[in-house]
Structure formats: C-alpha cells, structure tokens
Design a protein around this motif. Structure first.
Motif, PDB file in Angstrom:
ATOM      1  N   LEU A 158      -0.929 -38.654 -36.054  1.00  0.00           N
ATOM      2  CA  LEU A 158       0.427 -38.282 -36.428  1.00  0.00           C
ATOM      3  C   LEU A 158       1.228 -39.429 -37.043  1.00  0.00           C
ATOM      4  O   LEU A 158       2.261 -39.197 -37.662  1.00  0.00           O
ATOM      5  CB  LEU A 158       1.190 -37.770 -35.201  1.00  0.00           C
ATOM      6  N   GLY A 159       0.783 -40.651 -36.882  1.00  0.00           N
ATOM      7  CA  GLY A 159       1.569 -41.802 -37.292  1.00  0.00           C
ATOM      8  C   GLY A 159       1.460 -42.147 -38.765  1.00  0.00           C
ATOM      9  O   GLY A 159       0.494 -41.799 -39.444  1.00  0.00           O
ATOM     10  N   SER A 160       2.463 -42.865 -39.264  1.00  0.00           N
ATOM     11  CA  SER A 160       2.434 -43.356 -40.645  1.00  0.00           C
ATOM     12  C   SER A 160       1.415 -44.479 -40.771  1.00  0.00           C
ATOM     13  O   SER A 160       1.107 -45.186 -39.810  1.00  0.00           O
ATOM     14  CB  SER A 160       3.821 -43.866 -41.045  1.00  0.00           C
ATOM     15  N   VAL A 161       0.874 -44.642 -41.997  1.00  0.00           N
ATOM     16  CA  VAL A 161      -0.110 -45.686 -42.272  1.00  0.00           C
ATOM     17  C   VAL A 161       0.365 -46.483 -43.478  1.00  0.00           C
ATOM     18  O   VAL A 161       0.591 -45.915 -44.556  1.00  0.00           O
ATOM     19  CB  VAL A 161      -1.505 -45.090 -42.547  1.00  0.00           C
ATOM     20  N   ASN A 162       0.520 -47.795 -43.305  1.00  0.00           N
ATOM     21  CA  ASN A 162       1.028 -48.651 -44.370  1.00  0.00           C
ATOM     22  C   ASN A 162       0.122 -49.856 -44.553  1.00  0.00           C
ATOM     23  O   ASN A 162      -0.359 -50.437 -43.577  1.00  0.00           O
ATOM     24  CB  ASN A 162       2.440 -49.140 -44.040  1.00  0.00           C
TER      25      ASN A 162
END
Length: 339
Positions: A158-162
C-alpha cells in the motif's frame, strides 16, 4: 523455533563489519520463526530488516510481523527481512507496517532482496525510499528485487515508492525487478523517481513492477497508484520507461489491469497504459484510458491485440473482462463502482 513479542525496540548498528541487523534476529539460517512480532526502529549498514536482517537455507517465517521504521545506510533494507539468500525461504501470513529507507542497496516494504523464496498472503503498508550513489537500484512496495525460482501469491503493498539518484533504476509499486512468478497480488501506492545523474542509464517505473525479466510472470494482478518521474533542476539524463502495470516487460503478463495515472515531464520517455516497452507476451489485460491518461498499451504507441484500453464505464462492465477469459468464480469480484 520462536514465538514471542518485542516492543520498544531501538537498534542502531552501522559500524564496519556489522553486516546483519534485525529487530529480532540478525542472521537466521535453517530456522523457523512463528508468531513473532517486533515493534521499534532498526538501523543497520547492510542487510537490515524489521524482523530479520538476513535469512537463508530453507528458513520458514510464518504469522510474524514488524512495525517501525527500517533504515540501511549501505545495503539492502526490508520492513520484515533485509535479504533472503541461498535455499528457498518460505514466508507466509506475515506483514510489515513501517517505512523503509535504503542508501546503496535494494529496498522493499517487506523484503529488500529475495534470491529464492515463496511469499504467500503477506503485505506491507509503509513507504519505501531508496537513494543511490553508484549502484543499480531496485525499490518495491513489497520487494526490491525478486529472483528466478521465487513466487509471490496473494500479497499486496500500500505504501508509496520513491527513488532518487544513482544509475539505472527499477522501481515498482509491488516489486522493483522481477524474475519470479507473481499472482493474485496488487499495489496501490504511488511510484516516483528522479533523473539526476549524468551517468544514469534508463529508469524503469511500473505501477506494479519496474521491470519484468524474460523468466518473470505476472498473472491476475492489478495496480492502482500513479506512476511519475521528474528531471532534477530541469536537467534530463537517460531514458524513462514507464507503464501502468510494468515499466519494461520481457516476460509474461496476463489477466491484469491498471488504473493509475502514468505521467512525467521527461522528454526521453516511453509511457503506456500497460507497459513502457515490451519484447514478450501481454494478453487479456486492461487499462483505464481516462485515469492513466494513456491511449496506447505501450510507450511505443502499440495497441496490442488481445488487450483493451477502456474508459471508466467500460472498466465497470464485467462482460468486457469475461470475454478475455477472466475468472469471476474464484479470482475476481465485480463491483458496480469497480474501475
């Protein structure tokens, strides 16, 4: 064989020679870890995980979790496990909730790097951030890098990936670089990377997978999060390859869909509703043309027979998917507002 809970954990071990750092165990070989939880922060230099730093030789992890931020200053980092190495590691019904940050290694919300593993019914919800100086990075909401012979089934991130800096980079909402078999899994987090180094080669970005290798398979999966990139200070290096499901596909993708936007201000780019570039099979897949902002399946402006770009109304029509062989008895569920 462990069964315990640790709370208030705070570990920081970044000295030279400390290669395995975990909230519960630094190095686990041929081990069974069951019903264990760790709450707290873990900081290490190389193989760093919220539960286990490094595991191999047929270890089994079941019904275990880690919550708390994980940071690696010079290597692999995972919310649950930093690195799964030699021998098939089995991970079942486990999860991580903390944010993961890595410099100079592979980063994943659950696992940083998995060489041989079977991951089933697991999830990660924390954000993943990877910063690189002189390495070829992989970053994923669930796993940074998944190697040949591995499987992922019924998992999600579910988390953002940067990803920032570095050379050639592979960034995906679920997995950064895939050589394994992925099924019945999804990602909802945003995917973002910058182009910032004059030595940088291509950037591969996908709502689900950054790059899918020739031996990689993706079946009955979906991606919801947006995929985007930006050139730092307006200076562009390398080529951006980005897609709603996968950035670059050299393997097999079937019965999957994407609805997240695919955008970027980089001029040297390939953007597609399903994939940026392809050299192999994509079939029975769909993308929302309105939400992805892409009219074509790939960045090479190819429609791809057997795949369809639909507007939001079309994405809600169950019949469109059944005509492509989607299984609504055991795999998919149709909702009126499903997009």
């Amino acid at each position: 064989d462990l069964n315990l809970a640790l709370t208030g954990v705070s570990i920081s071990a970044t000295n030279s020679g400390v290669d395995y750092v975990g909230g519960l165990v630094g190095y686990a070989a041929n081990s069974t870890i069951s019903a264990c939880t760790v709450e707290g922060t873990v900081i290490g230099s190389k193989n760093t995980g919220g539960l286990i730093g490094y595991t191999n030789y047929n270890s089994i992890i079941v019904s275990s979790s880690a919550s708390g931020n994980v940071t690696s200053t010079n290597g692999n980092a995972g919310g649950l496990i930093g690195t799964c190495n030699t021998g098939t590691v089995s991970i079942t019904s486990s999860y991580s909730t903390g944010n993961v940050s890595s410099t100079g290694g592979k980063a994943g919300g659950l696992i940083g790097q998995c060489d041989v593993g079977n991951i089933t019914s697991c999830y990660a919800i924390g954000s993943v951030e990877a910063t690189y100086n002189d390495s070829d990075p992989n970053a994923g909401g669930l796993i940074g890098s998944l190697e040949e012979g591995s499987t992922v089934a019924s998992c999600y991130a579910l988390g953002s990936v940067n990803s920032f800096g570095g050379y050639e980079k592979f960034v995906g909402g679920l997995i950064g670089s895939n050589k394994g078999d992925i099924s019945f899994s999804y990602a909802t987090g945003t995917v973002f990377a910058t182009s910032s180094d004059e030595n940088e080669d291509n950037i591969y970005l996908g709502g689900l997978i950054g790059t899918n290798d020739s031996v990689g398979t993706i079946q009955s999966c979906y991606a919801v999060g947006s995929v985007s990139t930006s050139a730092v200070y307006g200076i562009e290096f390398g080529t951006v390859i980005m897609g709603g499901i996968v950035g670059s596909n050299e393997g097999t993708v079937v019965s999957s869909h994407a609805i997240g936007s695919v955008t970027g201000d980089h001029t040297l780019k390939y953007k597609g509703g399903l994939a940026g570039t392809i050299t192999a099979t994509i079939s029975g897949c769909f993308w929302n043309t309105a939400k992805t902002h892409q009219d074509y399946a790939t960045g090479e402006n190819v429609l791809l027979s057997g795949n369809s770009g639909l507007d939001s109304d079309g994405m809600k029509a169950k019949a469109n998917f059944m005509d492509s062989g989607w299984d609504f008895d055991d795999t998919w569920v149709s909702y009126r507002d499903w997009e």
